[in-house]
Design a protein around this motif. Structure first.
Motif, short mmCIF file in Angstrom:
data_model
loop_
_atom_site.label_atom_id
_atom_site.label_comp_id
_atom_site.label_asym_id
_atom_site.label_seq_id
_atom_site.Cartn_x
_atom_site.Cartn_y
_atom_site.Cartn_z
N LYS A 3 44.58 17.08 50.16
CA LYS A 3 44.51 17.85 48.93
C LYS A 3 45.75 17.56 48.10
O LYS A 3 46.87 17.59 48.60
N LEU A 4 45.53 17.26 46.83
CA LEU A 4 46.63 16.96 45.92
C LEU A 4 47.37 18.25 45.58
O LEU A 4 46.74 19.24 45.21
N THR A 5 48.67 18.25 45.72
CA THR A 5 49.48 19.40 45.34
C THR A 5 50.05 19.12 43.96
O THR A 5 50.77 18.14 43.76
N ARG A 6 49.68 19.96 43.00
CA ARG A 6 50.19 19.81 41.64
C ARG A 6 51.61 20.35 41.58
O ARG A 6 51.89 21.43 42.09
N PRO A 7 52.51 19.62 40.92
CA PRO A 7 53.85 20.16 40.75
C PRO A 7 53.79 21.38 39.81
O PRO A 7 52.92 21.45 38.95
N PRO A 8 54.69 22.34 39.97
CA PRO A 8 54.72 23.50 39.06
C PRO A 8 54.97 23.05 37.61
O PRO A 8 55.46 21.94 37.37
N ALA A 9 54.67 23.91 36.66
CA ALA A 9 54.88 23.59 35.25
C ALA A 9 56.35 23.25 34.99
O ALA A 9 57.25 23.79 35.63
N HIS A 10 56.58 22.31 34.10
CA HIS A 10 57.93 21.88 33.67
C HIS A 10 58.77 21.31 34.81
O HIS A 10 59.99 21.38 34.78
N THR A 11 58.10 20.74 35.81
CA THR A 11 58.79 20.21 36.98
C THR A 11 58.46 18.73 37.16
O THR A 11 57.30 18.35 37.11
N THR A 117 47.57 9.92 31.39
CA THR A 117 47.09 10.97 32.28
C THR A 117 46.10 10.26 33.19
O THR A 117 45.09 9.73 32.74
N GLU A 118 46.44 10.21 34.47
CA GLU A 118 45.66 9.42 35.43
C GLU A 118 44.48 10.23 36.00
O GLU A 118 44.32 11.41 35.69
N LYS A 119 43.68 9.58 36.84
CA LYS A 119 42.48 10.20 37.42
C LYS A 119 42.78 11.47 38.20
O LYS A 119 41.93 12.34 38.34
N ASP A 120 44.01 11.58 38.72
CA ASP A 120 44.38 12.78 39.48
C ASP A 120 44.67 13.98 38.57
O ASP A 120 44.98 15.06 39.04
#
Length: 143
Positions: A3-11, A117-120
């Protein structure tokens, strides 16, 4: 599938590096678009990432790239506070500053920028640095 973990906003979530045929590509990953500016300072390119204010834990570690066939030795990142311009020092907004140090004797120049902005679903900014040109062969004397 992991599962892809998205970085927090502004990080700044990730700094990546790839070496190909003596050239190098450095990329930066975040959850949302950010502005990238760069300047040459001594033997390094300083990259400012406006719109990002924090680093993930892994990004705080320096990237040692000296063992690859590329013009870059080391990549370091840090969060910076806003600074006013002073004598001999340019001002900058708050953000993330990345220092890309080049090998001694390598010509230092800004990288070619590409963003996507890539496929992820994450935003990436890519910097490509050309391979150093080989030294010219000495001219044979025609005596």
């Amino acid at each position: 599938d992991a599962k892809l973990t998205r970085p927090p906003a502004h990080t700044l979530g990730w700094i990546g590096f790839a070496a190909t045929d003596g050239a190098a590509e450095v990329f930066f990953q975040a959850a949302q678009p950010f502005q990238l500016t760069q300047r040459v300072e001594g033997g390094a390119v300083i990259v400012s990432l406006a719109g990002l204010t924090k680093l993930t834990r892994n990004v705080k570690r320096p990237l040692d790239t000296r063992f690859f066939d590329a013009p870059i030795d080391r990549i370091t990142a840090k969060a910076v506070k806003k600074a006013r311009a002073r004598k001999g020092q340019p001002g900058h907004p708050a953000g993330v500053e990345v220092r890309i140090a080049f090998r001694a004797g390598t010509p230092v120049s800004e990288g070619v920028v590409r963003t996507a902005t890539e496929k992820d679903g994450l935003y990436y900014a890519y910097l490509t640095f050309a391979a150093a040109a080989p030294a010219p062969e000495p001219a044979a004397s025609g005596d």
